[in-house]
Motif scaffolding. Structure first.
Motif, PDB file in Angstrom:
ATOM      1  N   VAL A   1       7.369  -6.953   1.807  1.00  0.00           N
ATOM      2  CA  VAL A   1       8.825  -6.819   1.761  1.00  0.00           C
ATOM      3  C   VAL A   1       9.390  -8.057   1.057  1.00  0.00           C
ATOM      4  CG1 VAL A   1      10.933  -6.620   3.119  1.00  0.00           C
ATOM      5  CG2 VAL A   1       8.829  -5.476   3.888  1.00  0.00           C
TER       6      VAL A   1
ATOM      7  N   ARG B   1       1.572   1.355   6.386  1.00  0.00           N
ATOM      8  CA  ARG B   1       1.343   2.795   6.559  1.00  0.00           C
ATOM      9  C   ARG B   1      -0.142   3.017   6.764  1.00  0.00           C
ATOM     10  NH1 ARG B   1       5.545   6.312   4.396  1.00  0.00           N
ATOM     11  NH2 ARG B   1       7.302   5.047   3.652  1.00  0.00           N
TER      12      ARG B   1
ATOM     13  N   THR C   1       2.696  -2.803   1.898  1.00  0.00           N
ATOM     14  CA  THR C   1       3.683  -3.152   0.876  1.00  0.00           C
ATOM     15  C   THR C   1       4.471  -4.375   1.331  1.00  0.00           C
ATOM     16  OG1 THR C   1       3.913  -0.808   0.311  1.00  0.00           O
ATOM     17  CG2 THR C   1       5.614  -2.312  -0.499  1.00  0.00           C
TER      18      THR C   1
ATOM     19  N   ALA D   1      11.710  -6.894  13.703  1.00  0.00           N
ATOM     20  CA  ALA D   1      10.339  -6.883  13.217  1.00  0.00           C
ATOM     21  C   ALA D   1       9.373  -6.582  14.358  1.00  0.00           C
ATOM     22  CB  ALA D   1       9.987  -8.232  12.586  1.00  0.00           C
TER      23      ALA D   1
ATOM     24  N   PRO E   1       7.716  -0.106   9.442  1.00  0.00           N
ATOM     25  CA  PRO E   1       8.386  -0.552   8.211  1.00  0.00           C
ATOM     26  C   PRO E   1       8.639  -2.050   8.125  1.00  0.00           C
ATOM     27  CG  PRO E   1       9.921   0.603   9.641  1.00  0.00           C
ATOM     28  CD  PRO E   1       8.581   0.771  10.258  1.00  0.00           C
ATOM     29  N   ALA E   2       8.662  -2.754   9.231  1.00  0.00           N
ATOM     30  CA  ALA E   2       8.905  -4.203   9.196  1.00  0.00           C
ATOM     31  C   ALA E   2       7.959  -4.867  10.194  1.00  0.00           C
ATOM     32  CB  ALA E   2      10.357  -4.527   9.539  1.00  0.00           C
TER      33      ALA E   2
ATOM     34  N   TYR F   1       6.830 -10.402   5.856  1.00  0.00           N
ATOM     35  CA  TYR F   1       6.842  -9.083   6.474  1.00  0.00           C
ATOM     36  C   TYR F   1       6.271  -8.051   5.508  1.00  0.00           C
ATOM     37  CZ  TYR F   1      10.123 -11.643   9.352  1.00  0.00           C
ATOM     38  OH  TYR F   1      10.702 -12.604  10.152  1.00  0.00           O
ATOM     39  N   VAL F   2       5.674  -7.002   6.092  1.00  0.00           N
ATOM     40  CA  VAL F   2       5.119  -5.934   5.276  1.00  0.00           C
ATOM     41  C   VAL F   2       5.553  -4.589   5.846  1.00  0.00           C
ATOM     42  CG1 VAL F   2       3.102  -7.297   4.601  1.00  0.00           C
ATOM     43  CG2 VAL F   2       2.968  -5.810   6.620  1.00  0.00           C
ATOM     44  N   ASP F   3       5.524  -3.581   4.990  1.00  0.00           N
ATOM     45  CA  ASP F   3       5.673  -2.187   5.395  1.00  0.00           C
ATOM     46  C   ASP F   3       4.258  -1.631   5.496  1.00  0.00           C
ATOM     47  OD1 ASP F   3       5.832   0.622   5.389  1.00  0.00           O
ATOM     48  OD2 ASP F   3       7.712   0.619   4.325  1.00  0.00           O
TER      49      ASP F   3
ATOM     50  N   GLU G   1       3.644   4.624  10.566  1.00  0.00           N
ATOM     51  CA  GLU G   1       4.361   3.681   9.726  1.00  0.00           C
ATOM     52  C   GLU G   1       5.117   2.671  10.583  1.00  0.00           C
ATOM     53  OE1 GLU G   1       7.616   3.288   6.095  1.00  0.00           O
ATOM     54  OE2 GLU G   1       7.333   5.228   7.083  1.00  0.00           O
TER      55      GLU G   1
END
Length: 481
Positions: A155, A172, A153, A89, A128-129, A168-170, A126
């Motif tokens: 997770v 962008r 987004t 992360a 992602p984690a 945790y989020v993704d 981006e």
């Protein structure tokens, strides 16, 4: 840990692969960089005229992290130092990797294509984690005021079992920004979202925050939260940062303040890898040693960087740091660990609050005094009072004065009339500075010589100019009579 930076373009004259020039990383080569906590890899999954994506992958070595200097145990159960989310992360570890691997890009320098750092790019970033200590709105509140379109987004803990969302989020981000601004914002905000750092936070973190946040953080609506989290909720550091940022609100971004501390570039010549502040300190220490001083007063000592260098050398038996800011003196005291010094070392140094535009007889009796990056913070109308206080009342044997050379500002990307710091009341060219120092020397019985600090330009001279004023003993004898 993984992060991608994508640039897109629909113009033939500005291909997306310009991103490679700015990052100083060639799209055709995968590169790796050793870090104290592991290995960082940079590679390009795609690189053509319309789309260029650079990826930063950080492989964390958990054993090296635990055993590394300055690391702190992770709170929690007994194996938490080894069983945690750090390898996966984004956190302060990734921010540090950004700062190391893309230093030149963060500083906004591109020697091959000097026009590129000032050109906004269409970017998509981006992560992602990403740990987000707060809901998804927190990420939006941090990035959207900076001009980003933010897609967050959550997770899920387990998509099949329906246990809800993880912390945790993704993330962008899309927008049109300067790459240097985008990287600086990530450098600050990644650990802010995580609300944690993997290393001990000291007064140096305030300097990092001010430099990386210039041009965007002072006016950010969430500045208080960003400052608190970035500085690990340490009140004395937060207060110091608040005072530093107070003078930057509603002011234009002084680009040269960041550029004056150039970040290292692996391909740069050795002399370009050292910050101007370090070169200034080296020049001051070297000049003080050459003049044989054993007692030194640092007038306008700030956070005590020069004092620390002097304290390391036993030749300096009496060291005085003077500043008008009580908060700066408190920071200097903590930086120098004055409360923990052995008695013999503690007897050599003293900090004192005083204004240099008022006569203070207690400043007299020193072999040398230093006015480093001080005079430009004083209104020109008050410089005669400062000269009277320093050269008339205190009257040290040698006075070192450094100040920015405005002729060199063009090399920091500054436009005419723009100063390196918003608190600078003026910045002089070499002729003006030499005329002022010469007049002061003549008035108070000193001789003066000049030297440059930093890599000199043929037409613009050095970035910093120094005057070394030495008391004329015959003049001193006449004054004593």
């Amino acid at each position: 840990m993984f992060l991608t930076i994508t640039s897109t373009s629909d113009r033939d004259e500005a291909p997306a692969t310009d991103l490679g020039y700015l990052l100083h990383k060639h799209p055709d080569r995968a590169q790796k960089f050793g870090l104290p906590v592991g290995t960082a890899h940079v590679f390009y999954p795609r690189a053509d005229a319309t789309t260029c994506t650079a990826a930063l992958l950080l492989e964390v070595d958990p054993i090296a992290l635990v055993r590394g200097r300055g690391s702190r145990p992770v709170e929690g159960f007994s194996l938490a130092q080894y069983v945690n989310d750090r390898p996966y992360a984004a956190s302060s570890l990734l921010a540090v990797a950004l700062g190391k691997v893309f230093k030149t890009a963060i500083s906004g320098r591109c020697d091959v294509r000097p026009e590129l750092p000032g050109t906004p790019l269409r970017l998509e970033i981006e992560v992602p984690a990403l740990p987000c200590r707060g809901d998804a709105h927190l990420a939006r509140n941090l990035f959207e005021p900076l001009g980003w379109t933010c897609t967050v987004t959550p997770v899920p803990l387990d998509p099949e079992l329906g246990w809800g969302d993880s912390p945790y989020v993704d993330l962008r981000l899309t927008g049109e920004l300067l790459l240097s601004e985008a990287l600086s914002q990530l450098y600050v905000l990644l650990p802010v979202l995580d609300d944690a750092k993997h290393y001990w936070v000291t007064a140096d973190e305030v300097d990092k925050l001010v430099r990386a946040g210039e041009g965007w953080l002072a006016a950010h609506p969430e500045r208080a939260l960003i400052t608190q989290r970035y500085l690990r909720h340490q009140r004395w550091l937060i207060d110091d940062a608040a005072e530093r940022f107070a003078g930057l609100e509603d002011a234009p971004a002084p680009e040269g303040e960041l550029l004056e501390e150039p970040l290292e570039d692996d391909d740069a010549p050795p002399e370009a890898r050292v910050s101007l502040a370090s070169l200034r300190l080296d020049a001051l220490v070297e000049t003080l040693e050459a003049c044989g001083a054993q007692s030194v007063a640092d007038l306008g000592c700030g956070e005590g960087k020069l004092l620390g260098r002097l304290l390391e050398n036993p030749r300096y038996q009496r060291i005085l740091g003077v500043d008008v800011s009580h908060r700066a003196l408190r920071t200097a005291s903590r930086r120098l660990r004055l409360d923990d010094l052995p008695d013999r070392a503690a007897e050599r140094i003293e900090l004192r609050q005083s204004s240099l535009v008022y006569a203070d007889p207690s400043l007299a009796g020193f072999d040398a005094a230093v006015l480093s990056e001080v005079i430009e913070h004083v209104d020109e109308s008050r410089l005669p009072a400062l000269a009277s206080s320093v050269f008339g009342t205190a009257r040290p044997g040698v006075v070192l004065v450094t100040t920015p050379n405005v002729e060199h500002n063009q090399h920091f990307g500054l436009s005419e009339g723009q100063t390196r710091h918003t608190d600078h009341r003026f910045e002089w060219d070499r002729a003006t500075f030499q005329a002022w120092a010469g007049a002061v020397a003549e008035q108070y019985g000193y001789t003066v010589r000049f030297k440059g600090v930093g890599v000199e330009s043929t037409e613009a001279g050095p970035p910093t100019q120094m005057a070394v004023l030495t008391l004329d003993l015959s003049s001193a004898a006449e004054v004593s009579r």
